[in-house]
Design an enzyme around this catalytic site. Structure first.
Site, PDB file in Angstrom:
ATOM      1  N   GLY A  12       0.807  -1.221   0.000  1.00 46.47           N
ATOM      2  CA  GLY A  12       0.000   0.000   0.000  1.00 46.47           C
ATOM      3  C   GLY A  12       0.840   1.271   0.000  1.00 46.47           C
ATOM      4  O   GLY A  12       0.554   2.226  -0.730  1.00 46.47           O
ATOM      5  N   GLY A  69       9.679  -2.973   2.485  1.00 43.60           N
ATOM      6  CA  GLY A  69       9.313  -4.393   2.440  1.00 43.60           C
ATOM      7  C   GLY A  69       9.207  -5.022   3.815  1.00 43.60           C
ATOM      8  O   GLY A  69       9.836  -4.581   4.774  1.00 43.60           O
ATOM      9  N   GLY A  70       8.389  -6.044   3.904  1.00 41.09           N
ATOM     10  CA  GLY A  70       8.256  -6.771   5.168  1.00 41.09           C
ATOM     11  C   GLY A  70       6.810  -7.016   5.499  1.00 41.09           C
ATOM     12  O   GLY A  70       5.910  -6.734   4.705  1.00 41.09           O
ATOM     13  N   TYR A 133       5.294  -7.031  15.778  1.00 40.06           N
ATOM     14  CA  TYR A 133       5.559  -6.140  14.642  1.00 40.06           C
ATOM     15  C   TYR A 133       6.298  -4.872  15.107  1.00 40.06           C
ATOM     16  O   TYR A 133       7.308  -4.471  14.503  1.00 40.06           O
ATOM     17  CB  TYR A 133       4.215  -5.790  13.989  1.00 40.06           C
ATOM     18  CG  TYR A 133       4.271  -4.674  12.989  1.00 40.06           C
ATOM     19  CD1 TYR A 133       4.937  -4.826  11.775  1.00 40.06           C
ATOM     20  CD2 TYR A 133       3.647  -3.446  13.245  1.00 40.06           C
ATOM     21  CE1 TYR A 133       4.975  -3.790  10.855  1.00 40.06           C
ATOM     22  CE2 TYR A 133       3.682  -2.415  12.327  1.00 40.06           C
ATOM     23  CZ  TYR A 133       4.347  -2.589  11.140  1.00 40.06           C
ATOM     24  OH  TYR A 133       4.398  -1.560  10.233  1.00 40.06           O
ATOM     25  N   ARG A 171      -8.302   7.242  15.691  1.00 38.25           N
ATOM     26  CA  ARG A 171      -6.868   7.081  15.951  1.00 38.25           C
ATOM     27  C   ARG A 171      -6.048   7.646  14.794  1.00 38.25           C
ATOM     28  O   ARG A 171      -5.030   8.315  14.983  1.00 38.25           O
ATOM     29  CB  ARG A 171      -6.534   5.602  16.169  1.00 38.25           C
ATOM     30  CG  ARG A 171      -5.094   5.365  16.635  1.00 38.25           C
ATOM     31  CD  ARG A 171      -4.857   3.913  16.994  1.00 38.25           C
ATOM     32  NE  ARG A 171      -4.718   3.066  15.841  1.00 38.25           N
ATOM     33  CZ  ARG A 171      -3.580   2.882  15.167  1.00 38.25           C
ATOM     34  NH1 ARG A 171      -2.476   3.485  15.545  1.00 38.25           N
ATOM     35  NH2 ARG A 171      -3.545   2.098  14.104  1.00 38.25           N
TER      36      ARG A 171
END
Ligand code: 15L
Length: 274
Positions: A12, A69-70, A133, A171
């Site tokens: 995204g 990336g990831g 994460y 949020r």
């Protein structure tokens, strides 16, 4: 014109940055997933960030890397470990071996997601990750610090909020970043002559921000957008959520074990409440 490698270019954030940076840089796009069609000035190199050989190939000859990336949400430890620990290491290491000196690392607001919403924090606070994460993003920042100190790399770590054309919930009114503001920050990371190792928040100039983003301002960042323009509309559709999530800056990341992976929901409108 500089050549910039975008890892995770099919995600995204990559989609927004491609649109914003095209014409300014030659973009080498890398991802596990195939990417088509390509715009003029773009090339594609398929690559798995967790494989050093792929990253040596992808990083060869570029002027800077924007490492997006990831795994981009909370997930299982094996998934986070492979993509965000091993993968992040391989990207830094491949850059070092190929003599690439500039990196913009896509860190996240989740590196500090356990800070309360009634606190204003800057980039110097101790990390308070809200998830595996978030821990992986703290790892990436530590790696950036090491590669800056030990190998002279120049790295801007952006603790990115939520990148979207418009903020999607309460949020995100505090952490929203418009694509053009994020592109401005990325360009600072690529161009600013005095960057060694820096952390800044990847957010627009939101009136409801939880961040004192003075370091970004010091580096020349002048955000053009503010989520306040969308606040009435966003708050009108807001429903009360889990109190733990509502207290902490990281939202649902503070209690969920897995968030639906946006990569698996490709091209659907992004309305996750995490
Ligand atoms: C992130 O770090 C994620 O990559 C993104 O998918 C969003 O969940 C964002 O944080 C957020 O906090 O909204």
């Amino acid at each position: 014109m500089k050549t910039i490698l975008l890892t995770g270019a099919a995600g995204g954030v990559g989609i927004h940055l491609r649109r914003e940076l095209t014409g300014r840089y030659a973009l080498r796009l890398s991802d596990l997933r195939p990417l088509k069609p390509l715009a003029p000035g773009e090339t594609f190199v398929r690559g798995d960030i967790a494989r050093l050989s792929d990253m040596l190939h992808a990083t060869k000859g570029v002027d800077a890397i924007v490492h997006l990336g990831g795994y981009s949400v909370e997930g299982s430890w094996p998934a986070i470990h492979r993509a965000n620990i091993v993968g992040c290491y391989q990207v830094f290491e491949a850059a070092r071996r190929n003599g690439v000196k500039r990196m913009v690392f896509a860190s996240s607001n989740h590196a500090v997601g356990f800070y309360r919403r009634d606190q204003v924090i800057d980039q110097r606070v101790a990390p308070r990750p809200d998830s595996r994460y978030g821990v992986s993003k703290v790892f990436g920042e530590a790696l950036a610090s090491l590669y800056a100190d030990k190998y002279g790399m120049q790295v801007l770590c952006l603790r990115i909020g939520n990148v979207n054309p418009a903020p999607i919930d309460r949020r995100r009114l505090s952490i929203w970043v418009s694509p053009r503001d994020l592109a401005q920050l990325v360009a600072i990371g690529i161009e600013h002559p005095d960057i060694r190792f820096e952390i800044a928040y990847g957010v627009s100039g939101n009136a409801r921000s939880w961040y004192d983003n003075w370091n970004a301002a010091r580096l020349g960042y002048r955000p053009r957008d503010d989520s306040e323009a969308y606040a009435a509309e966003v708050l009108a559709r807001e429903r009360p959520g889990d109190p733990r999530a509502e207290t902490c800056q990281g939202g649902a990341f503070v209690h969920v074990e897995e968030v639906e992976n946006p990569a698996a929901l490709r091209r659907k409108p992004r309305r996750s409440r995490a």
